[in-house]
Scaffold this motif. Structure first.
Motif, PDB file in Angstrom:
ATOM      1  N   SER A 104     -10.934  25.768  93.123  1.00 27.99           N
ATOM      2  CA  SER A 104     -10.243  26.573  94.128  1.00 27.99           C
ATOM      3  C   SER A 104      -9.225  25.744  94.893  1.00 27.99           C
ATOM      4  O   SER A 104      -8.066  26.157  95.072  1.00 27.99           O
ATOM      5  CB  SER A 104     -11.271  27.170  95.100  1.00 27.99           C
ATOM      6  N   LYS A 105      -9.634  24.579  95.343  1.00 32.74           N
ATOM      7  CA  LYS A 105      -8.753  23.717  96.122  1.00 32.74           C
ATOM      8  C   LYS A 105      -7.568  23.235  95.288  1.00 32.74           C
ATOM      9  O   LYS A 105      -6.420  23.206  95.751  1.00 32.74           O
ATOM     10  CB  LYS A 105      -9.550  22.532  96.657  1.00 32.74           C
ATOM     11  N   ALA A 106      -7.814  22.856  94.027  1.00 33.16           N
ATOM     12  CA  ALA A 106      -6.758  22.326  93.175  1.00 33.16           C
ATOM     13  C   ALA A 106      -5.702  23.385  92.869  1.00 33.16           C
ATOM     14  O   ALA A 106      -4.492  23.127  92.960  1.00 33.16           O
ATOM     15  CB  ALA A 106      -7.351  21.791  91.876  1.00 33.16           C
ATOM     16  N   ILE A 107      -6.134  24.594  92.518  1.00 33.27           N
ATOM     17  CA  ILE A 107      -5.167  25.640  92.157  1.00 33.27           C
ATOM     18  C   ILE A 107      -4.453  26.160  93.400  1.00 33.27           C
ATOM     19  O   ILE A 107      -3.252  26.462  93.364  1.00 33.27           O
ATOM     20  CB  ILE A 107      -5.860  26.781  91.401  1.00 33.27           C
ATOM     21  N   ALA A 108      -5.167  26.257  94.534  1.00 33.25           N
ATOM     22  CA  ALA A 108      -4.501  26.650  95.778  1.00 33.25           C
ATOM     23  C   ALA A 108      -3.428  25.630  96.153  1.00 33.25           C
ATOM     24  O   ALA A 108      -2.315  25.997  96.560  1.00 33.25           O
ATOM     25  CB  ALA A 108      -5.521  26.782  96.903  1.00 33.25           C
ATOM     26  N   SER A 109      -3.750  24.360  96.003  1.00 33.50           N
ATOM     27  CA  SER A 109      -2.765  23.316  96.312  1.00 33.50           C
ATOM     28  C   SER A 109      -1.558  23.418  95.392  1.00 33.50           C
ATOM     29  O   SER A 109      -0.409  23.241  95.825  1.00 33.50           O
ATOM     30  CB  SER A 109      -3.407  21.933  96.180  1.00 33.50           C
ATOM     31  N   LEU A 110      -1.798  23.711  94.111  1.00 31.39           N
ATOM     32  CA  LEU A 110      -0.697  23.886  93.169  1.00 31.39           C
ATOM     33  C   LEU A 110       0.162  25.083  93.557  1.00 31.39           C
ATOM     34  O   LEU A 110       1.391  25.050  93.426  1.00 31.39           O
ATOM     35  CB  LEU A 110      -1.247  24.053  91.752  1.00 31.39           C
ATOM     36  N   ASP A 111      -0.466  26.143  94.056  1.00 27.16           N
ATOM     37  CA  ASP A 111       0.300  27.314  94.483  1.00 27.16           C
ATOM     38  C   ASP A 111       1.197  26.976  95.670  1.00 27.16           C
ATOM     39  O   ASP A 111       2.343  27.429  95.742  1.00 27.16           O
ATOM     40  CB  ASP A 111      -0.643  28.464  94.833  1.00 27.16           C
ATOM     41  N   TRP A 158     -10.416  31.492  97.912  1.00 25.39           N
ATOM     42  CA  TRP A 158      -8.999  31.731  98.213  1.00 25.39           C
ATOM     43  C   TRP A 158      -8.833  32.724  99.357  1.00 25.39           C
ATOM     44  O   TRP A 158      -7.859  32.671 100.098  1.00 25.39           O
ATOM     45  CB  TRP A 158      -8.276  32.246  96.977  1.00 25.39           C
ATOM     46  N   ASP A 159      -9.779  33.630  99.488  1.00 25.29           N
ATOM     47  CA  ASP A 159      -9.716  34.634 100.558  1.00 25.29           C
ATOM     48  C   ASP A 159     -10.400  34.179 101.849  1.00 25.29           C
ATOM     49  O   ASP A 159     -10.376  34.913 102.837  1.00 25.29           O
ATOM     50  CB  ASP A 159     -10.384  35.932 100.093  1.00 25.29           C
ATOM     51  N   SER A 160     -11.025  33.022 101.833  1.00 20.03           N
ATOM     52  CA  SER A 160     -11.862  32.652 102.985  1.00 20.03           C
ATOM     53  C   SER A 160     -11.043  32.299 104.226  1.00 20.03           C
ATOM     54  O   SER A 160     -11.586  32.235 105.323  1.00 20.03           O
ATOM     55  CB  SER A 160     -12.805  31.489 102.615  1.00 20.03           C
ATOM     56  N   TRP A 161      -9.750  32.042 104.052  1.00 18.26           N
ATOM     57  CA  TRP A 161      -8.831  31.950 105.190  1.00 18.26           C
ATOM     58  C   TRP A 161      -7.985  33.212 105.212  1.00 18.26           C
ATOM     59  O   TRP A 161      -7.413  33.604 104.193  1.00 18.26           O
ATOM     60  CB  TRP A 161      -7.869  30.769 105.033  1.00 18.26           C
ATOM     61  N   PRO A 200      -5.874  26.459 103.178  1.00 19.41           N
ATOM     62  CA  PRO A 200      -5.464  27.804 103.581  1.00 19.41           C
ATOM     63  C   PRO A 200      -5.236  28.724 102.389  1.00 19.41           C
ATOM     64  O   PRO A 200      -5.096  28.274 101.247  1.00 19.41           O
ATOM     65  CB  PRO A 200      -4.155  27.561 104.344  1.00 19.41           C
ATOM     66  N   ARG A 201      -5.193  30.015 102.673  1.00 20.29           N
ATOM     67  CA  ARG A 201      -4.968  31.002 101.613  1.00 20.29           C
ATOM     68  C   ARG A 201      -3.635  30.720 100.918  1.00 20.29           C
ATOM     69  O   ARG A 201      -2.623  30.512 101.576  1.00 20.29           O
ATOM     70  CB  ARG A 201      -4.985  32.415 102.193  1.00 20.29           C
ATOM     71  N   PRO A 202      -3.619  30.731  99.582  1.00 24.17           N
ATOM     72  CA  PRO A 202      -2.407  30.354  98.846  1.00 24.17           C
ATOM     73  C   PRO A 202      -1.260  31.341  99.073  1.00 24.17           C
ATOM     74  O   PRO A 202      -1.480  32.485  99.493  1.00 24.17           O
ATOM     75  CB  PRO A 202      -2.865  30.382  97.379  1.00 24.17           C
ATOM     76  N   PRO A 203      -0.032  30.928  98.796  1.00 21.95           N
ATOM     77  CA  PRO A 203       1.120  31.813  98.976  1.00 21.95           C
ATOM     78  C   PRO A 203       0.989  33.142  98.251  1.00 21.95           C
ATOM     79  O   PRO A 203       1.423  34.183  98.772  1.00 21.95           O
ATOM     80  CB  PRO A 203       2.283  30.983  98.412  1.00 21.95           C
ATOM     81  N   GLN A 204       0.404  33.138  97.034  1.00 19.73           N
ATOM     82  CA  GLN A 204       0.226  34.394  96.313  1.00 19.73           C
ATOM     83  C   GLN A 204      -0.989  35.188  96.793  1.00 19.73           C
ATOM     84  O   GLN A 204      -1.233  36.292  96.303  1.00 19.73           O
ATOM     85  CB  GLN A 204       0.069  34.133  94.810  1.00 19.73           C
ATOM     86  N   GLY A 205      -1.741  34.637  97.728  1.00 20.08           N
ATOM     87  CA  GLY A 205      -3.011  35.259  98.081  1.00 20.08           C
ATOM     88  C   GLY A 205      -4.058  34.885  97.052  1.00 20.08           C
ATOM     89  O   GLY A 205      -5.044  34.207  97.353  1.00 20.08           O
ATOM     90  N   GLN A 206      -3.850  35.326  95.847  1.00 21.82           N
ATOM     91  CA  GLN A 206      -4.703  34.988  94.716  1.00 21.82           C
ATOM     92  C   GLN A 206      -3.815  34.494  93.574  1.00 21.82           C
ATOM     93  O   GLN A 206      -3.101  35.298  92.957  1.00 21.82           O
ATOM     94  CB  GLN A 206      -5.487  36.225  94.247  1.00 21.82           C
ATOM     95  N   PRO A 207      -3.771  33.211  93.274  1.00 18.04           N
ATOM     96  CA  PRO A 207      -3.076  32.766  92.063  1.00 18.04           C
ATOM     97  C   PRO A 207      -3.631  33.505  90.838  1.00 18.04           C
ATOM     98  O   PRO A 207      -4.789  33.931  90.827  1.00 18.04           O
ATOM     99  CB  PRO A 207      -3.393  31.273  92.004  1.00 18.04           C
ATOM    100  N   LEU A 208      -2.786  33.654  89.830  1.00 22.14           N
ATOM    101  CA  LEU A 208      -3.176  34.441  88.668  1.00 22.14           C
ATOM    102  C   LEU A 208      -4.299  33.767  87.891  1.00 22.14           C
ATOM    103  O   LEU A 208      -4.319  32.547  87.726  1.00 22.14           O
ATOM    104  CB  LEU A 208      -1.976  34.648  87.748  1.00 22.14           C
ATOM    105  N   VAL A 209      -5.220  34.592  87.398  1.00 27.30           N
ATOM    106  CA  VAL A 209      -6.333  34.123  86.572  1.00 27.30           C
ATOM    107  C   VAL A 209      -6.082  34.574  85.140  1.00 27.30           C
ATOM    108  O   VAL A 209      -5.854  35.760  84.882  1.00 27.30           O
ATOM    109  CB  VAL A 209      -7.673  34.675  87.080  1.00 27.30           C
TER     110      VAL A 209
END
Length: 358
Positions: A104-111, A158-161, A200-209
């Motif tokens: 979660s942290k790695a993909i959010a950071s990439l976003d 990703w939604d926790s913030w 924090p919540r990523p720019p997309q809210g939810q990066p694509l899975v």
């Protein structure tokens, strides 16, 4: 059968190519495989050509043939973030031996690094339990059940913030509003995660899975969890059938099929003439004969465009993932569409599940 617009064009970059003998070509740059320059050149070329997505495969296992050894896919994507402008970066992260909090942290950071162009291809790991020594080997049903739970945990984190959790109130010294951070309180068969995330919540809210629907177990996870479902077929008739079955299963799972993209894998080798492309393939096959169940196109950029148009006309896929037999030969071009990956796919930014109940 409806098909979302516009069709997506992606590329998978598995080292020097999907053909195990691709590293033996004089133009393969195999000696540069473990340098940033090799990957940046390939990814930025795809970005400049107008492709929508780049998939970066990864595994905890060494390849059984061809070029051996791997760089970590999230690291490659992070390095390419600042060097690209519009292409979606989708590294594969296996979850069988990886904690979902880390994913979660790695993909959010990439976003964040890409300003909303990140995705995550879910993978599982067979035969590598001994590399970690934490648990025994799992069978396919248990691996994909664990992956299903991992996706649930990652997306909850990703939604926790909430989007406006950062307040940066200098007067009171409060950087965040702690009432807008939420415990996810997930308890499953494989994970017990309280949360919240520290990102924090990523720019997309939810990066694509993304999930490859390769068997019954992975298909079930794809139908319930994926924004992008990758499929392989031997011909367009099979691709039409598979896409139709997936759309029916997605609807039966209570999801809107028009918000999920089914992407057809296409092994491809291009040259200036069909004869030259065929000769290149003959040389690769002379080095290492292969058998493939994936649709294959050996030809020119023009004939590839004709095939892509046929894929669209026949509703064989909502897009195509090109899998170059030899990466160095890849050439094609499509126009840019939209700034963020979700926007480009026409997918709405998800509403935060915790903000709804706050």
């Amino acid at each position: 059968m409806s098909q979302p617009n516009p069709p997506l064009l992606g590329i998978e970059l598995p080292g020097t190519g999907t053909h195990p003998a691709s590293w033996r070509r004089a133009d393969s740059r195999a000696e540069e495989l473990f340098t940033a320059e090799y990957w940046l050149d390939a990814i930025t070329a795809a970005d400049a050509a107008g492709l929508d997505l780049v998939f970066l495969p990864d595994s905890f296992a060494l390849q059984v043939e061809g070029a051996v050894g791997r760089l970590e896919a999230v690291g490659i994507a992070a390095r390419a973030a600042a060097a690209t402008h519009r292409i979606g970066l989708i590294p594969e992260v296996p979850v069988t031996h990886t904690e979902p909090f880390h994913v979660s942290k790695a993909i959010a950071s990439l976003d964040f690094a890409t300003h909303g162009r990140a995705g995550w291809e879910v993978g599982v790991s067979a035969g590598q339990a001994g590399l970690f020594g934490r648990k025994g080997e799992q069978d396919a049903p248990s691996r994909w059940h664990e992956a299903d739970e991992a996706v649930e945990v990652v997306t909850r984190l990703w939604d926790s913030w909430e989007d406006d959790a950062e307040i940066r109130d200098e007067a009171t010294g409060r950087f965040i509003d702690r009432d807008k951070l939420h415990y996810i309180d997930f308890a499953g068969d494989n994970f017990s995660v309280k949360g919240p995330s520290i990102t924090p919540r990523p720019p997309q809210g939810q990066p694509l899975v993304a999930v490859r629907a390769a068997d019954a177990h992975s298909t079930r996870v794809a139908v319930h969890r994926a924004d992008l479902i990758r499929v392989a077929a031997t011909d367009l008739d099979e691709a039409v059938r598979v896409r139709g079955e997936l759309r029916g299963a997605i609807a039966a799972a209570g999801r809107d099929p028009n918000l999920v993209r089914v992407l057809l894998d296409l092994d491809v080798h291009l040259a200036e003439t069909p004869e030259a492309a065929a000769a290149d393939l003959d040389r690769l096959e002379a080095w290492t004969p292969t058998a493939s169940n994936t649709l294959r196109h050996i030809g020119t950029p023009a004939s590839l465009r004709d095939l892509l148009a046929e894929v669209r006309t026949e509703c064989a896929g909502d897009g195509v993932v090109l899998r170059p037999l030899a990466v160095a030969t890849f050439v094609t071009r499509l126009p840019a569409v939209a700034p963020t990956l979700r926007d480009r796919l026409g997918l709405p930014r998800p509403i935060n599940r915790y903000a709804l109940t706050a």
